[in-house]
Scaffold this active site. Structure first.
Site, PDB file in Angstrom:
ATOM      1  CG  ASP A 105      -2.191   0.825   0.974  1.00  0.00           C
ATOM      2  OD1 ASP A 105      -3.228   0.585   1.618  1.00  0.00           O
ATOM      3  OD2 ASP A 105      -2.118   1.743   0.111  1.00  0.00           O
TER       4      ASP A 105
HETATM    5  C1  GLC Z   1      -4.405   4.258  -0.234  1.00  0.00           C
HETATM    6  C2  GLC Z   1      -5.275   3.098   0.216  1.00  0.00           C
HETATM    7  C3  GLC Z   1      -5.389   1.993  -0.802  1.00  0.00           C
HETATM    8  C4  GLC Z   1      -5.321   2.600  -2.192  1.00  0.00           C
HETATM    9  C5  GLC Z   1      -3.912   3.145  -2.368  1.00  0.00           C
HETATM   10  C6  GLC Z   1      -3.731   3.829  -3.733  1.00  0.00           C
HETATM   11  O1  GLC Z   1      -3.634   4.726   0.843  1.00  0.00           O
HETATM   12  O2  GLC Z   1      -4.967   2.490   1.456  1.00  0.00           O
HETATM   13  O3  GLC Z   1      -6.619   1.297  -0.559  1.00  0.00           O
HETATM   14  O4  GLC Z   1      -5.596   1.613  -3.160  1.00  0.00           O
HETATM   15  O5  GLC Z   1      -3.542   4.045  -1.335  1.00  0.00           O
HETATM   16  O6  GLC Z   1      -4.524   4.974  -3.776  1.00  0.00           O
END
Ligand code: GLC
Length: 684
Positions: free
Chosen positions: A261
């Protein structure tokens, strides 16, 4: 790794420099144009240092792709990706709302429609579906989940994977995209419902309540997985070898890409788990993490770590093989560009807009309807509240690409249906108050300690009640709310979640009786915020809550949820009869058969969701007091009676890594408070 692209992958891999290999592990964000100037971007593209970019604009994506294929030596296309959680230009109900339809097929269709729009905008990889089991409405991201139950969530996650990807995970065609099971794992169990907080789970909870929806997504063919921000029992998921390599890859057979993430690789240091960035990179690679989202640690440290022998080139090659396989699977190796004409044909099609409406009316849950206040027929309506005519806040969070202007509000929809709206409250027969939360009061980094209706809205409703007219409260929100302090002022409560583009049409049709509400809650609603976390499949305890003082309850709240899992009212009357448990004993390979007769003895056609639960009488370790084992949707015309037989596989009541033999009480009815119908014996 045996797949149809092996030969091409090995040939390409053998031609790549170590820098080009490392470049494939690097994902840049949509901020590419704010963080980097064009010369920096050209330099990174020339050196093959960009594997994927979070960006969704066909013209821009094609421009970047052209530069990449002109400037780079390896000529490996960039994979464009983004968060398509519940639609793109056309916004569908948030996943938590849509799960209240108990129709996984509907989620399949809306995910497929979202992929049609997303691919027209240049996206070939969505970071969805979320597979996190939720139990605490204080956490803003419950909106992205499919609720608190593992069986139902598992069905919705699998449906969304197939909707996004299509039927062949090795040939994800031009109108489909890679899905991403997230957030692996346990993110929905963060302590205190506080986003990014620590997670502690027993092996039994992990194996039998938390992991099943992720496994369901992998079994459905998901080609990528995203790691969660949180730790599990002291090890951050992003560098968790047991989770990623032992469980996901070796035990479940997952052959796809694992992406961190946002910056979560670097956060392994902030967790105080890794001693520094180099330790985080070594831990990530050893855990088989493939793509580093936005932290840039991989692109900064891998080369030196291979040079000094701390990492092997084979580890990097395996990562690059999986990334190249993903790019072959989504067919960008042969078709790297987006057809820019598709945004004129594949966006907001009549079929997509009709599907959005279908999802709205099936997601709405009727919580209260005293004195048949609803539906409102041939009555004068005084329409008020902050969300009567608000287009933007119908969407919910994760709706950045929406074309807000196309959204239909409650006021617009009631007006086009010739509802009699009056401007003087004294002239009305009924008050409709449209309240709830904005888009920003849910989603990521939006945990709340107080999940009541906003105080100012409660005050407005209390003032309105002085006119002695029935009040219908329409609640637009991305999480369950604690309604004990306001419910008594309202004759009707319609929970409409964040429904997106067709929200107004769906809400209006239910308010005036064009459509009978049928949604059933997939997440328990507390009386008060302080009851969170609250969920139906809790452990009994040695002192189950009851009227006695010395039992497990709060002295300042009623016992249990205000509205339980599986609950939802209707305008019509559904009568259950002849509920018969036709099975007395089973083994692991058998099915449980239950016959039920349901009759629609009211005045509205509807769809009833019959639910079946089990409760193991004794278990070491203790199991939850009730667990969903099956559900059945039955369409019922006015006056129609149907007898159905539920066929429930024994595996739906079995726990992994445990002796499942013993007696199980079986419950059947219209929500999780339903009564017992018999007992079966499970033999090994
Ligand atoms: C965010 C979220 C994740 C998302 C990623 C890209 O922090 O936790 O669910 O897909 O970053 O935006």
């Amino acid at each position: 790794m045996n797949n149809r692209y092996n030969e091409k992958i090995e040939k390409l891999l053998s031609s790549m420099t170590i820098d080009e290999k490392i470049g494939q592990t690097n994902m840049l964000g949509g901020s590419i144009y704010t963080e980097l100037d064009t010369s920096q971007i050209d330099g990174m593209l020339r050196d093959g240092l960009v594997g994927s970019i979070m960006y969704m604009c066909p013209q821009t994506n094609n421009k970047l792709q052209r530069k990449n294929l002109q400037l780079s030596k390896s000529k490996i296309p960039i994979l464009f990706c983004g968060d398509i959680i519940h639609g793109v230009r056309t916004i569908f109900p948030i996943p938590l709302a849509e799960s209240c339809s108990w129709l996984p097929q509907l989620a399949y269709e809306t995910s497929k429609a979202a992929a049609l729009e997303g691919t027209a905008l240049g996206c070939k990889w969505t970071f969805a579906p979320m597979a996190d089991i939720v139990c605490d409405a204080r956490w803003g991201r419950v909106m992205e989940s499919s609720g608190e139950d593992k069986l139902l969530a598992s069905d919705f996650v699998a449906a969304r994977v197939k909707g996004f990807q299509g039927t062949d995970r090795n040939n994800i065609d031009s109108t489909h995209m890679a899905s991403c099971i997230k957030h692996f794992t346990g993110y929905g169990s963060s302590e205190g419902g506080r986003d990014y907080n620590s997670v502690t789970l027993s092996k039994q909870q992990l194996d039998n309540r938390i992991l099943p929806p992720y496994k369901s997504g992998i079994d459905a063919g998901a080609v990528t997985v995203m790691t969660a921000f949180n730790d599990i029992n002291g090890t951050p998921c992003t560098v968790n070898n047991i989770l990623l390599d032992e469980t996901l890859r070796k035990s479940w057979g997952f052959d796809g890409v694992i992406v961190s993430d946002y910056n979560s690789l670097k956060e392994a240091v902030i967790h105080k788990y890794c001693s520094d960035d180099v330790d985080a990179v070594i831990s990530g690679i050893n855990a088989t993490l493939d793509i580093d989202m936005m932290s840039k640690l991989y692109i900064t440290h891998i080369k030196q770590l291979i040079d000094n022998g701390k990492l092997s080139i084979n580890q990097l090659d395996d990562i690059v093989r999986r990334i190249l396989l993903l790019k072959y699977r989504v067919e960008i190796m042969d078709n790297p560009y987006t057809d820019e004409t598709l945004q004129n044909t594949n966006i907001a099609t009549p079929q997509t807009l009709e599907l959005a409406y279908e999802s709205c009316v099936n997601s709405i849950v009727l919580l209260k309807n005293d004195n048949r206040t609803l539906p409102i027929v041939n009555k004068k309506i005084y329409l008020t509240g902050p969300f009567t005519d608000d287009k933007r806040n119908l969407n919910g969070n994760w709706s950045y690409y929406n074309n807000v202007e196309q959204n239909i509000t409650v006021k617009q929809a009631l007006s086009t249906r010739n509802a009699e709206l009056v401007s003087n409250i004294n002239d009305c027969d009924v008050i409709i108050y449209c309240g709830g939360h904005t888009n920003e009061q849910c989603g990521e980094a939006a945990s709340m300690v107080n999940i009541e209706l906003p105080h100012i809205q409660q005050q407005e409703i209390i003032e309105l009640s002085k006119y002695n007219k029935p009040i219908v409260l329409v609640i637009n929100a991305g999480r369950p709310l604690a309604l004990a302090s306001i419910a008594d002022y309202c004759s009707g409560i319609l929970f409409t979640w964040h429904l997106g583009t067709r929200a107004g049409d769906g809400i209006a049709d239910i308010l005036i009786g064009n459509y009978c509400p049928r949604g059933k809650l997939t997440m328990s609603f507390p009386h008060y915020s302080g009851q969170c976390p609250i969920y139906y499949s809790e452990i009994t305890t040695g002192r189950p809550a009851n009227a006695d003082k010395y039992t497990s309850k709060y002295i300042d709240s009623p016992i249990g949820p205000m509205y339980p899992f599986g609950y939802g009212l209707s305008y019509t009357k559904i009568e259950y009869s002849n509920i018969t448990l036709k099975t007395n004993s089973i083994t692991a390979k058998d099915n449980i058969y239950i016959s039920v007769t349901v009759k629609n003895s009211g005045k509205y056609a509807t769809r009833e969701i019959i639910q079946a639960y089990c409760s193991k009488q004794f278990n070491k370790p203790i199991r939850p007091k009730k667990e969903l084992i099956g559900y059945e949707s039955v369409e019922l015309q006015i006056g129609e009676s149907k007898t159905i037989t539920m066929e429930i596989p024994a595996c739906n009541l079995m726990y992994k890594h445990q002796d499942n033999s013993g007696k199980y009480d079986i419950y059947v009815g219209k929500d999780s408070n339903c009564g017992i119908i018999g007992t079966i014996t499970f033999s090994n």
